[in-house]
Design a protein around this motif. Sequence first.
Motif, PDB file in Angstrom:
ATOM      1  N   SER A  12      -2.457   2.275 -11.892  1.00  0.00           N
ATOM      2  CA  SER A  12      -3.582   3.114 -11.494  1.00  0.00           C
ATOM      3  C   SER A  12      -4.449   3.385 -12.710  1.00  0.00           C
ATOM      4  O   SER A  12      -4.111   3.009 -13.833  1.00  0.00           O
ATOM      5  CB  SER A  12      -3.065   4.449 -10.950  1.00  0.00           C
ATOM      6  OG  SER A  12      -2.415   5.158 -11.982  1.00  0.00           O
ATOM      7  N   ARG A 405     -11.914   8.093  -5.855  1.00  0.00           N
ATOM      8  CA  ARG A 405     -11.556   7.735  -4.484  1.00  0.00           C
ATOM      9  C   ARG A 405     -11.624   6.234  -4.273  1.00  0.00           C
ATOM     10  O   ARG A 405     -10.733   5.629  -3.660  1.00  0.00           O
ATOM     11  CB  ARG A 405     -12.483   8.457  -3.511  1.00  0.00           C
ATOM     12  CG  ARG A 405     -12.042   8.365  -2.034  1.00  0.00           C
ATOM     13  CD  ARG A 405     -12.835   7.313  -1.276  1.00  0.00           C
ATOM     14  NE  ARG A 405     -14.254   7.615  -1.328  1.00  0.00           N
ATOM     15  CZ  ARG A 405     -15.190   6.714  -1.086  1.00  0.00           C
ATOM     16  NH1 ARG A 405     -14.867   5.449  -0.813  1.00  0.00           N
ATOM     17  NH2 ARG A 405     -16.478   7.027  -1.166  1.00  0.00           N
ATOM     18  N   LYS A 408      -8.687   4.637  -5.957  1.00  0.00           N
ATOM     19  CA  LYS A 408      -7.477   4.844  -5.158  1.00  0.00           C
ATOM     20  C   LYS A 408      -7.388   3.802  -4.044  1.00  0.00           C
ATOM     21  O   LYS A 408      -6.313   3.264  -3.762  1.00  0.00           O
ATOM     22  CB  LYS A 408      -7.481   6.256  -4.581  1.00  0.00           C
ATOM     23  CG  LYS A 408      -6.240   6.629  -3.777  1.00  0.00           C
ATOM     24  CD  LYS A 408      -6.275   8.104  -3.407  1.00  0.00           C
ATOM     25  CE  LYS A 408      -5.031   8.518  -2.626  1.00  0.00           C
ATOM     26  NZ  LYS A 408      -5.008   7.953  -1.267  1.00  0.00           N
ATOM     27  N   GLU A 409      -8.509   3.493  -3.417  1.00  0.00           N
ATOM     28  CA  GLU A 409      -8.515   2.499  -2.347  1.00  0.00           C
ATOM     29  C   GLU A 409      -8.194   1.109  -2.893  1.00  0.00           C
ATOM     30  O   GLU A 409      -7.484   0.325  -2.242  1.00  0.00           O
ATOM     31  CB  GLU A 409      -9.872   2.501  -1.634  1.00  0.00           C
ATOM     32  CG  GLU A 409     -10.125   3.772  -0.840  1.00  0.00           C
ATOM     33  CD  GLU A 409     -11.525   3.821  -0.244  1.00  0.00           C
ATOM     34  OE1 GLU A 409     -12.280   2.828  -0.373  1.00  0.00           O
ATOM     35  OE2 GLU A 409     -11.883   4.858   0.356  1.00  0.00           O
ATOM     36  N   ILE A 411      -6.366   0.505  -5.618  1.00  0.00           N
ATOM     37  CA  ILE A 411      -4.944   0.524  -5.983  1.00  0.00           C
ATOM     38  C   ILE A 411      -4.073   0.348  -4.752  1.00  0.00           C
ATOM     39  O   ILE A 411      -3.113  -0.453  -4.753  1.00  0.00           O
ATOM     40  CB  ILE A 411      -4.599   1.836  -6.710  1.00  0.00           C
ATOM     41  CG1 ILE A 411      -5.289   1.886  -8.070  1.00  0.00           C
ATOM     42  CG2 ILE A 411      -3.082   1.980  -6.875  1.00  0.00           C
ATOM     43  CD1 ILE A 411      -5.267   3.254  -8.713  1.00  0.00           C
ATOM     44  N   GLU A 412      -4.378   1.080  -3.687  1.00  0.00           N
ATOM     45  CA  GLU A 412      -3.579   0.971  -2.466  1.00  0.00           C
ATOM     46  C   GLU A 412      -3.651  -0.435  -1.880  1.00  0.00           C
ATOM     47  O   GLU A 412      -2.639  -0.971  -1.404  1.00  0.00           O
ATOM     48  CB  GLU A 412      -4.045   2.012  -1.444  1.00  0.00           C
ATOM     49  CG  GLU A 412      -3.689   3.443  -1.841  1.00  0.00           C
ATOM     50  CD  GLU A 412      -4.310   4.480  -0.923  1.00  0.00           C
ATOM     51  OE1 GLU A 412      -5.179   4.099  -0.099  1.00  0.00           O
ATOM     52  OE2 GLU A 412      -3.935   5.660  -1.027  1.00  0.00           O
ATOM     53  N   LYS A 413      -4.834  -1.025  -1.930  1.00  0.00           N
ATOM     54  CA  LYS A 413      -4.989  -2.397  -1.451  1.00  0.00           C
ATOM     55  C   LYS A 413      -4.131  -3.354  -2.278  1.00  0.00           C
ATOM     56  O   LYS A 413      -3.440  -4.226  -1.728  1.00  0.00           O
ATOM     57  CB  LYS A 413      -6.461  -2.799  -1.522  1.00  0.00           C
ATOM     58  CG  LYS A 413      -6.754  -4.257  -1.212  1.00  0.00           C
ATOM     59  CD  LYS A 413      -6.568  -4.591   0.255  1.00  0.00           C
ATOM     60  CE  LYS A 413      -7.641  -3.934   1.123  1.00  0.00           C
ATOM     61  NZ  LYS A 413      -7.502  -4.357   2.538  1.00  0.00           N
ATOM     62  N   GLN A 414      -4.164  -3.192  -3.613  1.00  0.00           N
ATOM     63  CA  GLN A 414      -3.393  -4.092  -4.473  1.00  0.00           C
ATOM     64  C   GLN A 414      -1.899  -3.919  -4.274  1.00  0.00           C
ATOM     65  O   GLN A 414      -1.142  -4.899  -4.279  1.00  0.00           O
ATOM     66  CB  GLN A 414      -3.762  -3.877  -5.938  1.00  0.00           C
ATOM     67  CG  GLN A 414      -3.087  -4.869  -6.884  1.00  0.00           C
ATOM     68  CD  GLN A 414      -3.406  -6.306  -6.530  1.00  0.00           C
ATOM     69  OE1 GLN A 414      -4.567  -6.707  -6.519  1.00  0.00           O
ATOM     70  NE2 GLN A 414      -2.391  -7.096  -6.217  1.00  0.00           N
ATOM     71  N   GLN A 415      -1.432  -2.692  -4.095  1.00  0.00           N
ATOM     72  CA  GLN A 415      -0.009  -2.467  -3.859  1.00  0.00           C
ATOM     73  C   GLN A 415       0.451  -3.183  -2.596  1.00  0.00           C
ATOM     74  O   GLN A 415       1.520  -3.804  -2.567  1.00  0.00           O
ATOM     75  CB  GLN A 415       0.270  -0.965  -3.756  1.00  0.00           C
ATOM     76  CG  GLN A 415       0.185  -0.255  -5.096  1.00  0.00           C
ATOM     77  CD  GLN A 415       0.344   1.253  -4.960  1.00  0.00           C
ATOM     78  OE1 GLN A 415      -0.042   1.842  -3.951  1.00  0.00           O
ATOM     79  NE2 GLN A 415       0.898   1.876  -5.970  1.00  0.00           N
ATOM     80  N   GLN A 416      -0.367  -3.117  -1.569  1.00  0.00           N
ATOM     81  CA  GLN A 416      -0.042  -3.781  -0.309  1.00  0.00           C
ATOM     82  C   GLN A 416       0.028  -5.297  -0.500  1.00  0.00           C
ATOM     83  O   GLN A 416       0.982  -5.957  -0.055  1.00  0.00           O
ATOM     84  CB  GLN A 416      -1.101  -3.432   0.744  1.00  0.00           C
ATOM     85  CG  GLN A 416      -1.028  -4.231   2.028  1.00  0.00           C
ATOM     86  CD  GLN A 416      -2.325  -4.164   2.831  1.00  0.00           C
ATOM     87  OE1 GLN A 416      -3.090  -3.203   2.708  1.00  0.00           O
ATOM     88  NE2 GLN A 416      -2.573  -5.181   3.633  1.00  0.00           N
TER      89      GLN A 416
END
Length: 485
Positions: A12, A405, A408-409, A411-416
């Motif tokens: 992050s 924000r 964050k979107e 990061i969440e996309k990359q984690q998935q």
Amino acid sequence: MQDLIKDLDILSEEKKQENCEVFKTSPEQNTGKQRKLYVESYGCQMNFSDSEIVTSIMQKEGFDTTSDYESADVILLNTCSIRDKAEQTVRKRLSQFNQIKKTKPEVTVGVLGCMAERLKSKLLEEEKIVDLVAGPDAYRDLPNLVKQVDEGQRSVNTFLSREETYADISPVRLNSNGVTAFISIMRGCDNMCSFCVVPFTRGRERSRDPYSIVDEARHLFEQGYREVTLLGQNVDSYKWSPEVNNKARLERTTVSEVINFAKLLEMVALVSPDLRVRFSTSHPKDITDEVLHTMKKYENICKYIHLPAQSGNTRVLELMNRTYSREWYINRVDAIRTILGEDCGISSDMIAGFCTETEEEHTETLTLMDYVKYDFSYMFYYSERPGTLAAKKYEDDIPLDIKKRRLKEIIEKQQQISLERNQRDIGKVFKVLVEGTSRKSEDDLQGRNSANKVIVFPKQNFKKGEYVHVLVKDCTAATLIGEAV
């Protein structure tokens, strides 16, 4: 075993900026020399590589190294300027070192690297927080600069060279695992990305003599190293010819021969089939099919490419002065997948909230991530740096809460996506170079496969530096978990 795995690769903004604070220090070395040197390095792989050059220079001038700064005679911080937080971290560290000078006034404290080049004599004259300042091309002058401080002067050299590559200096491997090592193949950068300070702190691009690179790789292999990473700000623009770069090498090559990055890759790969070769960083505008075909030809050239996109929108890329479009970037990714296959690892850098970026343009970054399927990324929100083209030309007009924000979107996309990419590897067998014991358990080893993915597996009788075939049985978003077969 999953409880033993720590996901470190999905970074992050906060984690990545902490990563800039994760530093490497000089090891303890006592050969009876009179003075002790402590080196602390921040930032990128190039900085860590430079610190190895600095240590080599200083050892020849009568210094041993120490891992305890309180026992050092000379303290050098090799610094990063890529973000303000990195510089603030260095300032805090300097304040700690200056406490030592109250009881040991003879201690020399110096700043090296990008922060030294950016602030120059300001650190000496206005802030008066250091004794010595040396830019990335001035490391040969360090013994003289230290001597000036010994004589009661503050000293500075931030001259940027058009020739310096330190090709003749054999680096001292710091914090080495004895298996993997960096080799600097070029210095500086001619790309003028509007957000970046590197062209101003590291100077113009220049390529190192390829024969010195091959000699260093061969020497490392003979010492037991089994992987080298070729380093440059833009490795794909590597270009060397004897008549232009070094007339002294005319006897070793034909006058008409020009060695580009694809040829250099081949030359290093031919040192030994047991020597793995990696490289970083590639620029999307310069990576060629010739490089990709060379990677395919040699099994020991790792099938992994760090290809920073920064944004998925063409207008934003133009503002960033990246000199390619979304469509060009996708073309290069398609070439990688076609020539090297779907298992080739691809990673990226992404910046959220660059100047004037709209919600629709931010969404295009997310859809690019969906298209490419990065194995991991380094992700930030935009941080304006003084002196860059963006700071001069554009208003930093995206509110911080929106930047965070959007980040964050991303990061969440990359984690998935990272988890999905790793799940594809379950049931596959990979050749893994063992780099050492797992961080979390003495009973497990860890290494990386060709695609640069960390794999953890039970130790058994395997040793560091060996190649082991490992069957992947489970995974997290950052780590593959398996057993030797």
